[in-house]
Design a protein around this motif. Structure first.
Motif, PDB file in Angstrom:
ATOM      1  N   ARG A  38     -11.196 -35.395 -66.943  1.00 47.63           N
ATOM      2  CA  ARG A  38     -11.488 -36.654 -66.997  1.00 47.63           C
ATOM      3  C   ARG A  38     -10.966 -37.008 -68.608  1.00 47.63           C
ATOM      4  O   ARG A  38     -11.055 -36.291 -69.486  1.00 47.63           O
ATOM      5  N   TYR A  39     -10.653 -38.285 -68.571  1.00 50.03           N
ATOM      6  CA  TYR A  39      -9.965 -38.898 -69.856  1.00 50.03           C
ATOM      7  C   TYR A  39     -10.929 -38.833 -71.021  1.00 50.03           C
ATOM      8  O   TYR A  39     -10.533 -38.155 -72.023  1.00 50.03           O
ATOM      9  N   ARG A  69      -2.659 -37.831 -61.858  1.00 47.16           N
ATOM     10  CA  ARG A  69      -3.865 -38.429 -61.985  1.00 47.16           C
ATOM     11  C   ARG A  69      -4.287 -38.889 -60.513  1.00 47.16           C
ATOM     12  O   ARG A  69      -3.702 -39.270 -59.638  1.00 47.16           O
ATOM     13  N   ARG A  70      -5.730 -38.484 -60.443  1.00 46.23           N
ATOM     14  CA  ARG A  70      -6.172 -38.883 -58.998  1.00 46.23           C
ATOM     15  C   ARG A  70      -7.737 -39.221 -59.338  1.00 46.23           C
ATOM     16  O   ARG A  70      -8.348 -38.886 -60.181  1.00 46.23           O
ATOM     17  N   ARG A  71      -8.216 -39.953 -58.390  1.00 52.63           N
ATOM     18  CA  ARG A  71      -9.612 -40.402 -58.455  1.00 52.63           C
ATOM     19  C   ARG A  71     -10.524 -39.645 -57.674  1.00 52.63           C
ATOM     20  O   ARG A  71     -10.202 -39.232 -56.357  1.00 52.63           O
ATOM     21  N   LEU A  72     -11.569 -39.213 -58.110  1.00 54.69           N
ATOM     22  CA  LEU A  72     -12.532 -38.081 -57.410  1.00 54.69           C
ATOM     23  C   LEU A  72     -13.381 -39.141 -56.411  1.00 54.69           C
ATOM     24  O   LEU A  72     -13.487 -40.365 -56.468  1.00 54.69           O
ATOM     25  N   ALA A  77     -15.945 -40.735 -58.630  1.00 55.75           N
ATOM     26  CA  ALA A  77     -15.286 -41.931 -58.564  1.00 55.75           C
ATOM     27  C   ALA A  77     -14.664 -42.229 -59.987  1.00 55.75           C
ATOM     28  O   ALA A  77     -14.703 -43.420 -60.140  1.00 55.75           O
ATOM     29  N   ALA A  78     -14.537 -41.178 -60.610  1.00 52.65           N
ATOM     30  CA  ALA A  78     -13.921 -41.183 -61.821  1.00 52.65           C
ATOM     31  C   ALA A  78     -12.253 -40.775 -61.609  1.00 52.65           C
ATOM     32  O   ALA A  78     -12.069 -39.957 -60.805  1.00 52.65           O
ATOM     33  N   TYR A  79     -11.453 -41.104 -62.397  1.00 47.60           N
ATOM     34  CA  TYR A  79     -10.187 -40.474 -62.518  1.00 47.60           C
ATOM     35  C   TYR A  79     -10.220 -39.223 -63.250  1.00 47.60           C
ATOM     36  O   TYR A  79     -10.698 -38.975 -64.387  1.00 47.60           O
ATOM     37  N   TYR A  81      -7.201 -35.983 -64.507  1.00 53.61           N
ATOM     38  CA  TYR A  81      -5.747 -35.787 -64.749  1.00 53.61           C
ATOM     39  C   TYR A  81      -5.914 -34.073 -64.509  1.00 53.61           C
ATOM     40  O   TYR A  81      -6.548 -33.076 -64.922  1.00 53.61           O
TER      41      TYR A  81
END
Length: 208
Positions: A38-39, A69-72, A77-79, A81
């Motif tokens: 995550r970022y 980048r993808r969304r869990l 529900a977090a992006y 990398y």
């Protein structure tokens, strides 16, 4: 997006530096070799990078095909990398830089940050064979996927399942291995590394 700056030289080294020569890019790759991040996790493990620079580098890496980048799915529900196959091919580049930089790894300065998993790549170089290895330091634990051809190379924290080998050592020994002053096998023989586990890697280290 703005056009990426280029050296405008018809040279493979220059082309490579067009993609990864900016400050922080290769250290982001180092972090993403642990798998999707995550970022906020990246920012926490890259002390000194500004949020603007980190966001910019991640966008550049995505544009250049080094990461995605993808969304869990819920409930996360977090992006996150993660490296592409092209980005993962930078592992030997980072390993070579790590070896080259051994001479620069003198005494730790008061301003130097440290994360346990930053020792992952040097320790990985010292392992022969395949398997899951857990490394335990006072500063924290990390795990390695020795011989992995895809997926994460290492991970922060304890191994997600029973490891083939568990190594207990101190940061001083890990630093000596990172500097090239001591091989992992030598550290085991001298009693500076405690090895447990029944896997092939554990047996090989105990018998080295």
């Amino acid at each position: 997006m703005s056009r990426r700056r280029s050296y405008d030289q018809y040279c493979s080294a220059a082309r490579a530096l067009d993609l990864v020569g900016d400050r922080w890019t290769l250290l982001i790759v180092r972090e993403l070799l642990a798998g999707p991040r995550r970022y906020t996790d990246l920012h926490a493990d890259l002390p000194g990078v500004s949020t603007d620079v980190l966001a910019s580098r991640l966008k550049d890496m995505e544009r250049d095909g080094l990461s995605t980048r993808r969304r869990l799915p819920p409930p996360g529900a977090a992006y996150v990398y993660e490296l592409t196959e092209r980005g993962r091919e930078l592992l030997p580049v980072l390993q070579a830089l790590s070896v080259w930089g051994q001479a620069e790894l003198a005494e730790r300065r008061p301003t130097d940050a440290l994360r346990a998993h930053w020792f992952a790549l040097p320790v990985l170089r010292s392992l022969e064979g395949e398997g899951l290895v857990e490394v335990c330091l006072e500063e924290g634990d990390f795990h390695l996927y020795a011989g992995a051809v895809d997926g994460p190379v290492y991970g922060d924290g304890p191994a997600p399942s029973e490891p083939d080998a568990r190594l207990v050592l101190d940061a001083e020994t890990c630093t000596a291995v990172s500097r090239g002053e001591l091989s992992l096998a030598e550290a085991v023989r001298s009693g500076r590394v405690e090895v447990s586990g029944d896997g092939t890697l554990a047996k090989a280290l105990r018998e080295a």
